[in-house]
Design an enzyme around this catalytic site. Structure first.
Site, PDB file in Angstrom:
ATOM      1  CB  THR A   1      19.920 -38.276  32.153  1.00 19.39           C
ATOM      2  OG1 THR A   1      19.654 -37.759  30.854  1.00 19.39           O
ATOM      3  CG2 THR A   1      19.751 -37.164  33.174  1.00 19.39           C
TER       4      THR A   1
ATOM      5  CG  ASP B   1      20.134 -43.574  31.509  1.00 17.42           C
ATOM      6  OD1 ASP B   1      19.521 -43.175  30.511  1.00 17.42           O
ATOM      7  OD2 ASP B   1      20.044 -43.041  32.625  1.00 17.42           O
TER       8      ASP B   1
ATOM      9  CE  LYS C   1      16.086 -21.105  24.211  1.00 18.03           C
ATOM     10  NZ  LYS C   1      16.352 -21.016  25.657  1.00 18.03           N
TER      11      LYS C   1
END
Length: 1062
Positions: free
Chosen positions: A373, A371, A526
């Site tokens: 995060t 994984d 942005k």
């Protein structure tokens, strides 16, 4: 009845109707058809009280070894055999009992975890009042009240919120690994409900699709009687396992409960894992069973003779080997928990072993699925710097002991800086949460500065807003559709928020249109450099581009910022485009994308930002070591592609020289899946053919990026088959030629599917999955080895894993050191056990040719019973616990040594045949050496000739000393306990033989061994024969080792020599 067809309904195979509050439709509406749905009971355990014994026994006797020993035990009970049934029955009972207790305890822990979840308190609205009940009692149609920081007990349709805008914020760390806040929307017609009485008065039904595991899709509609119909989508569905944030409370109705929830559908059921070594062990048992000597002179007695000889020769596969293996795994697992280097001071915990059955698999891993995060990263974004109009600013940078402030060299530069900082304070979806009380003191705005903190669906946005705060511009709040910021002069500026052009992975940018207090319309945008630069018409593009490239090389996440001033007429045009697109009933996403494209043009470049997503300590070093060890690392994440790719670069999974291949939904929309797959396949195969004529330094390495939607298409095509439908092999071929793979936007079940896909490939590699959240549980259970990280996202992964470690960096030692040692030790244990039992049984087979196949044993019953239990068991058990063929420091310093044991290299058939042939050779030396040396010529000192029991004792003595000294020759790591056990075992054998033959034991029906051992030792030629036969037996193995180390040494051999020279 419903006449309006919901978008996507044409794909429904079936639907379910949910009556909110269990209220029947009013007269004249559709017929009331009660439907039965499962309750909210969650089950992850494997056994029940009633089925544990039969189910566990069935699973254990499915193993070929256990079934074999059961047959042997039954044969000993039924017919007259040379040995007692106790010799087989007692060890078998011990193994079955210990295994059942261990598996029962593990399942009891799962029962406890299920019970704590099912009995969790939940608030339900009944007759206008809130009633507290238990989670497992929830039913489809119940109206649930969920408060801040509580977890949703089932899948819910969001009806109303304590917030007047009808939204709530949710974290989904247990589902997709993202700890950022996501926004969900209440049904428009119910969002005004504020009290339990108002919610309870709702008279409506929900029609939606049947449960399916996709976390990001939901199709349904709500019909409010005497009002109108509203469509429902994924933005209205609150998933079980997610947590309510920054919202006091919400009201929602249960639509999927229990095992029908998306979280449960993504849960991989826990099955019993077996190591590759154990499977190889079963193969060896089968072979040894088939090659057992079978004799019988007469047809009438053929069957009984076969059974008797099978019992006599069953010691070639001793049940004590399985006892020793179980003890080695159980005791060996403590070395992981005792490892002080794998103890984390912050957590106050070390590594944990949840199952000891897979220790040796840690030394055979070929694929690591991780994984992102919370596993690779700390999920802690930090603003590093910004480049404004070519000038670089670093917050709180110190020069000569002083903090640098912003110096404005010209009015033009000051204008650009003000616009840049305002853009980052306004162009986001950040929410402000006030810290109400700290130490009992209410806090709001203190000395003109806020004491609140920021939350957002993107941690990048929080880092940017906090970075602007450190540079003097503070975002205060969004109130009544006005955004307030505090500038560097401590003046509050207010901007009316007109439109938000949300971020998406195709555009890779977001924009806001605001109106300043002076009435000026501004568009702030942005996004990624590749999506901003082509739309810029002015600004210092080259200087900013150079800084962006430099930051990217350093592994920082970069964003470019631009703006555009809009006239009133331009704003009206933009507003019309956006309104028309939002009101479109068909192709809404495409029309919005077209409107965004028209609006986000002719931009002026302001600058760029650099944000660092902090990796866990030594995460990059761990991945680099795994690559050197020959292990392929895949990152499976539910995160966005851009975020995940940046992490892969920072963690050195992708290098700057890596050529990225994209297999994403965006690309498959431009080309067909067939064309994209075969184009990528041709690319990698062409490079492989070119690399055959060049040195490796000139070769490109490939990195593949695939998303969940494309993976679903590949798997679906494979199931359909036919024509060009089977794309799995093409996909696997591409993956084999890539140095790293990133799978983004993965649902939990898709993570498990990708692991299963690799497991089922033709190479059948050993896989390992590692993660820290509940969304990783499915792949952890699917992989051969599952490792959970004790992270910030709860302990579900750690509880469901085979091993748990505090940080990702500990995976390096877990595999390269502990895994290496475990495999070396268990491989030697298995091969040595077969070797010493071939040495033990083959002389018995040869003896049958000299006793007329009368089933007469060569060895005494005591020797037959104690050979594997006492005389030779402790040395190999200790060896399998403490042996270190190279030092820990060497294994950590040279990860490539892991390649020497890859693909079960020490348990392959050639190695197995070598040990078997060595055992046969030694057995022939034992038997015929003793036979020819004492053939009718040898007498004791009193002139008495040796008998058959003396001959058997001589062969057995040479046997015990040879196999024990063979293990001593294989030992590299000597400690005082090694010496004590090895030499103590030999001494124990001698003392036992002297006592066994020196005393008349009254409980024995026979005294055939009386004085036999002393008589043998009284003969000088016997002593000489013992020494000579031991030397001849050990000589071939010594010669083989010397030749192999000299002619073709392995990396491990060279490392041993290097350590020895040091």
């Amino acid at each position: 009845m419903f006449f309006c067809q919901c978008v996507g309904e044409e794909n429904w195979e079936d639907s379910r109707t949910v009556y909110i509050g269990h209220k029947e439709p009013p007269p004249g509406a559709e017929a009331y058809i009660p439907q039965r749905y499962p309750d909210n009971h969650i089950v992850s355990s494997k056994y029940t009280f009633w089925n544990f014994i039969p189910k566990n026994l069935f699973e254990q006797f499915r193993r070929i070894a256990n079934f074999y020993f059961l047959v042997i035990f039954l044969v000993q009970l039924i017919i007259d055999t040379p040995t007692s049934p106790i010799t087989s029955g007692l060890p078998l009972f011990f193994v079955i009992t210990v295994t059942a207790i261990k598996q029962g305890y593990e399942d009891w822990l799962r029962h406890k975890a299920d019970c704590s979840i099912n009995e969790c308190p939940v608030d339900v609205v009944q007759q206008g009042k809130v009633v507290r009940t238990q989670s497992h009692k929830l039913r489809v149609g119940d109206i649930v009240v969920v408060r801040e920081d509580e977890t949703f007990p089932c899948d819910l349709i969001f009806l109303s919120s304590s917030r007047y805008d009808g939204i709530c914020y949710v974290t989904t760390t247990s589902l997709d690994g993202e700890s950022s806040h996501k926004t969900y929307y209440a049904v428009p017609d119910t969002m005004a409900f504020r009290t339990e009485q108002e919610v309870d008065s709702l008279h409506a039904t929900i029609e939606c699709e049947q449960p399916q595991p996709d976390l990001y899709k939901f199709v349904g509609r709500i019909n409010i009687y005497k009002d109108k119909e509203e469509t429902l989508g994924a933005e209205n569905l609150l998933l079980r396992g997610a947590t309510l944030k920054n919202t006091q409370h919400i009201y929602a109705v249960a639509v999927y409960t229990g095992m029908d929830t998306k979280m449960a559908l993504n849960y991989q059921s826990k099955s019993q894992k077996r190591s590759a070594v154990h499977e190889r062990l079963s193969d060896r048992v089968l072979v040894r069973t088939l090659v057992q000597p079978q004799n019988g002179d007469r047809v009438i007695r053929a069957f009984t003779d076969f059974l008797a000889f099978m019992v006599l020769f069953n010691y070639i596969i001793p049940v004590s080997m399985y006892v020793t293996v179980e003890m080695q795994k159980f005791l060996g697992s403590y070395f992981i928990t005792w490892d002080e280097e794998m103890f984390d001071e912050e957590l106050g915990q070390g590594a944990q072993v949840n199952t000891s059955d897979l220790n040796e698999e840690l030394g055979q891993v070929e694929y690591v699925f991780t994984d992102k995060t919370g596993t690779l990263t700390e999920n802690n974004m930090e603003f590093i710097e910004c480049c404004v109009d070519g000038n670089v600013y670093i917050p709180h940078a110190i020069c000569n002991g002083q903090i640098l402030t912003l110096l404005f060299t010209s009015m033009c530069l000051q204008e650009y800086e003000d616009l840049f900082f305002r853009a980052l304070c306004l162009c986001h979806t950040v929410q402000v949460k006030e810290e109400e009380t700290v130490d009992g003191i209410k806090r709001g705005i203190h000395q003109g500065r806020p004491t609140s903190f920021y939350i957002s669906s993107s941690p990048d946005e929080v880092a940017l807003v906090e970075g602007m705060k450190r540079l003097g511009y503070t975002y205060l709040r969004l109130k009544d559709n006005y955004m307030e910021i505090l500038n560097k002069d401590d003046e509050i500026e207010r901007f009316e928020l007109l439109h938000v052009l949300n971020f998406d992975s195709v555009r890779r940018r977001m924009s806001v249109i605001v109106k300043s207090s002076s009435g000026e319309y501004l568009l702030f945008c942005k996004g990624a450099d590749s999506s901003i630069f082509p739309r810029v018409v002015s600004g210092k593009v080259e200087q900013v581009k150079a800084r962006v490239e430099q930051n990217a090389v350093e592994g920082l996440r970069t964003l470019c910022v631009a703006y555009r001033r809009l006239s009133a007429s331009e704003y009206q045009v933009a507003c019309r485009h956006l309104t028309e697109a939002k009101l479109a009933l068909q192709d809404r996403e495409q029309r919005l994308a077209q409107a965004y494209d028209i609006i986000e043009r002719d931009l002026v470049l302001l600058g760029a930002t650099a944000v660092e997503d902090r990796l866990q300590e030594k995460a990059a070093d761990t991945i680099e070591s795994l690559h050197k060890a020959g292990i392929k690392v895949w990152v499976l994440t539910g995160d966005k592609m851009e975020t995940a790719a940046a992490t892969c670069y920072a963690s050195k999974l992708f290098r700057r020289s890596t050529q990225i291949l994209e297999l994403t939904k965006k690309r498959t929309e431009e080309q067909s899946l067939h064309d994209v797959l075969f184009e990528l396949n041709r690319t990698v195969l062409r490079q492989c053919s070119i690399s055959g004529y060049r040195f490796c330094i000139d070769c490109l390495d490939f990195g593949l990026i695939i998303d969940g939607a494309t993976l679903s298409a590949i798997l679906k095509s494979n199931q359909e088959g036919g024509g060009h439908g089977n794309y799995r092999e093409v996909f696997l071929e591409i993956c084999r030629n890539c140095s790293a793979v990133l799978c983004c936007r993965m649902a939990p079940l898709q993570k498990a599917q990708i692991v299963k896909l690799i497991k089922a490939s033709k190479e059948h590699p050993i896989t390992l999955a590692i993660g820290d959240g509940a969304n990783d549980v499915s792949m952890i259970l699917e992989a051969h080895v599952g490792i959970g990280i004790m992270g910030k996202e709860g302990r579900q992964a750690a509880r469901n894993s085979d091993y748990a470690i505090p940080k990702f960096k500990h995976l390096k030692k877990m595999l390269l050191v502990h895994g290496h040692y475990y495999y070396i030790r268990i491989a030697e244990l298995v091969q040595y056990f077969f070797y010493k039992n071939v040495c033990f049984i083959f002389p018995q087979f040869l003896y049958q040719f000299f006793c007329g196949f009368s089933q007469q044993p060569l060895y005494d019953t005591a020797y037959l019973t104690l050979y594997n239990i006492s005389f030779t068991s402790l040395p190999i058990l200790l060896y399998s616990l403490v042996e270190q063929h190279v030092t820990m420091e060497t294994l950590k310093r040279e990860p490539s040594l892991y390649r020497d044991i890859a693909k079960n290299s020490l348990l392959r058939w050639p190695v197995f045949l070598y040990w078997t042939c060595l055992g046969v050779f030694d057995a022939v030396i034992f038997f015929f050496g003793a036979y020819f040396l004492f053939d009718n010529t040898t007498f004791t000192s009193n002139g008495q000739m040796f008998g058959n029991w003396t001959f058997g004792s001589l062969v057995f003595t040479v046997l015990v000393f040879t196999v024990t000294l063979k293990l001593a020759l294989d030992t590299h790591h000597w400690t005082w306990i090694n010496h004590f056990v090895i030499w103590g075992s030999l001494l124990f054998y001698v003392i036992f033989s002297l006592l066994w033959g020196g005393i008349i034991w009254p409980f024995l029906n026979y005294q055939r061994m009386y004085y036999v051992f002393m008589q043998m030792l009284s003969s000088g030629p016997a002593w000489l024969s013992i020494i000579l036969l031991i030397t001849v037996s050990l000589l071939p193995d010594v010669i083989k080792k010397v030749l192999c180390r000299t002619v073709c040494p392995t990396a491990t051999d060279r490392a041993q020599v290097t350590v020895f020279l040091w």
